[in-house]
Design an enzyme around this catalytic site. Sequence first.
Site, PDB file in Angstrom:
ATOM      1  CG  ASP A  29      -2.060  -0.972   1.094  1.00  0.00           C
ATOM      2  OD1 ASP A  29      -2.550  -1.148  -0.034  1.00  0.00           O
ATOM      3  OD2 ASP A  29      -2.447  -1.564   2.112  1.00  0.00           O
ATOM      4  N   GLY A  58      -3.685   4.008  -3.848  1.00  0.00           N
ATOM      5  CA  GLY A  58      -2.487   3.727  -4.615  1.00  0.00           C
ATOM      6  C   GLY A  58      -2.699   3.058  -5.953  1.00  0.00           C
ATOM      7  CG  MET A  59      -3.541  -0.848  -6.199  1.00  0.00           C
ATOM      8  SD  MET A  59      -2.066  -1.274  -7.152  1.00  0.00           S
ATOM      9  CE  MET A  59      -2.772  -2.407  -8.343  1.00  0.00           C
TER      10      MET A  59
END
Length: 430
Positions: free
Chosen positions: A215, A350-351
């Site tokens: 993460d 984050g993704m």
Amino acid sequence: RPDLIVLTPTCTSSILQEDLQNFVDRASSYSESDVILADVNHYQINELQAADKTLEQIVRYYLDKARREGFLNRSLTDDPSANIIGISTPGFHNQHDCRELKRLLSEPGISINQIIPEGEFLKNLKDLPRAWFNIVPYREMGLMAANFLEKEYGMPHILTTPIGILNTADFIAQISKIVNLWSFSLIEKKVNYDLYVENQTKFVSQATWFSKSIDCQNLAGKEAAVSGDATHAAAITKILVREMGIRVSCSGTYCKHDADWFNEQVQGLCDETIITEDHTEIGDTIARIEPSAIFGTQMERHIGKRLDIPCGVISSPVHIQNFPLGYRPFLGYEGTNQISDLIYKSFNLGMEDHLLDVFGGHDTKEVNIKSLSTEKNNIHWSYDAESELKKIPGFVRGKIKKNTEVFAKQNNISTITVDVMYAAKEKLSS
């Protein structure tokens, strides 16, 4: 009746200052309260400097008074003890920080002698010199008092603020060094806090493993801007860069009087520093940089809202909502957890950008072409150019936008079109 009356002058005239001092002398003769004329000039210093100076003046006054009257106690406490100087009720998370600081000291066996200005009676200030050392959590208030106590009473003080894993370990190492100077002669043994630091880092703080998690690694490449008081802005800059691997494009403070210290602390950790009390200048800098997140004061929070950039509040001045009911310290090992949460939640997940690219999605965030300055912006982006800019991944969009605007200014172009964008790209590649 109040124990102390502090008169604050609102003039700079030496004649009027003399009159005020005469008034204080007369008032002291008739009043049951102590009367002090605050030695501050509000035309030359800000409120933080005034608070710092006034606290030092009060400490000096009562210690001098105790010495004249024969009540000053210079004997050290039997066990290691510390004064905490600079805690106040309206301070940013100060009450939570104080509680965490007490815990941080009590577990290694260090007692609290006094906490000032919050939590102590004026009549007890005569016992300040009994502590083995002083702690100044925030440079903005307490530093002058600690310097006075060191100069006049030989009391060492710790200036490292225990914010973040590295700073907290350094803070405890400095305590160990000071305690061992006295412990062998007073308690006939030396202390070693290495195991304590190791256990706290492993089992209390979650920041260490989080910084290595997927993460946190997804924040790599994100840019941040930091602004606030000198203590918090410098500490958060260190955490972002050294502990979480996040790039700090700009780090700044409004504490102009502490500019040298601040520059020394953040040197090599950020692309640029900005030391100013002008929030328009800060806003224009953030608009130019276009970071992924801002960490600042309530003023930067407003700037972030206008620019649609998330902001985590890390310093005063703050809004009432930044006085949380729950336990939210910034100091110590529990503070590392709170700060990690704040930093992580201040960025987009984050993704998100990665998944948008993988599944052919698009970035719905509006392109920032704003400036918070009142000056007229001579560069205009056409609708087609804005649409083209939106297609560029967020982590490089800001750089391309800035390069295109620089190219347009150099060539006296007032409207950026798609053709201008391609021309700028070719120029940069050549």
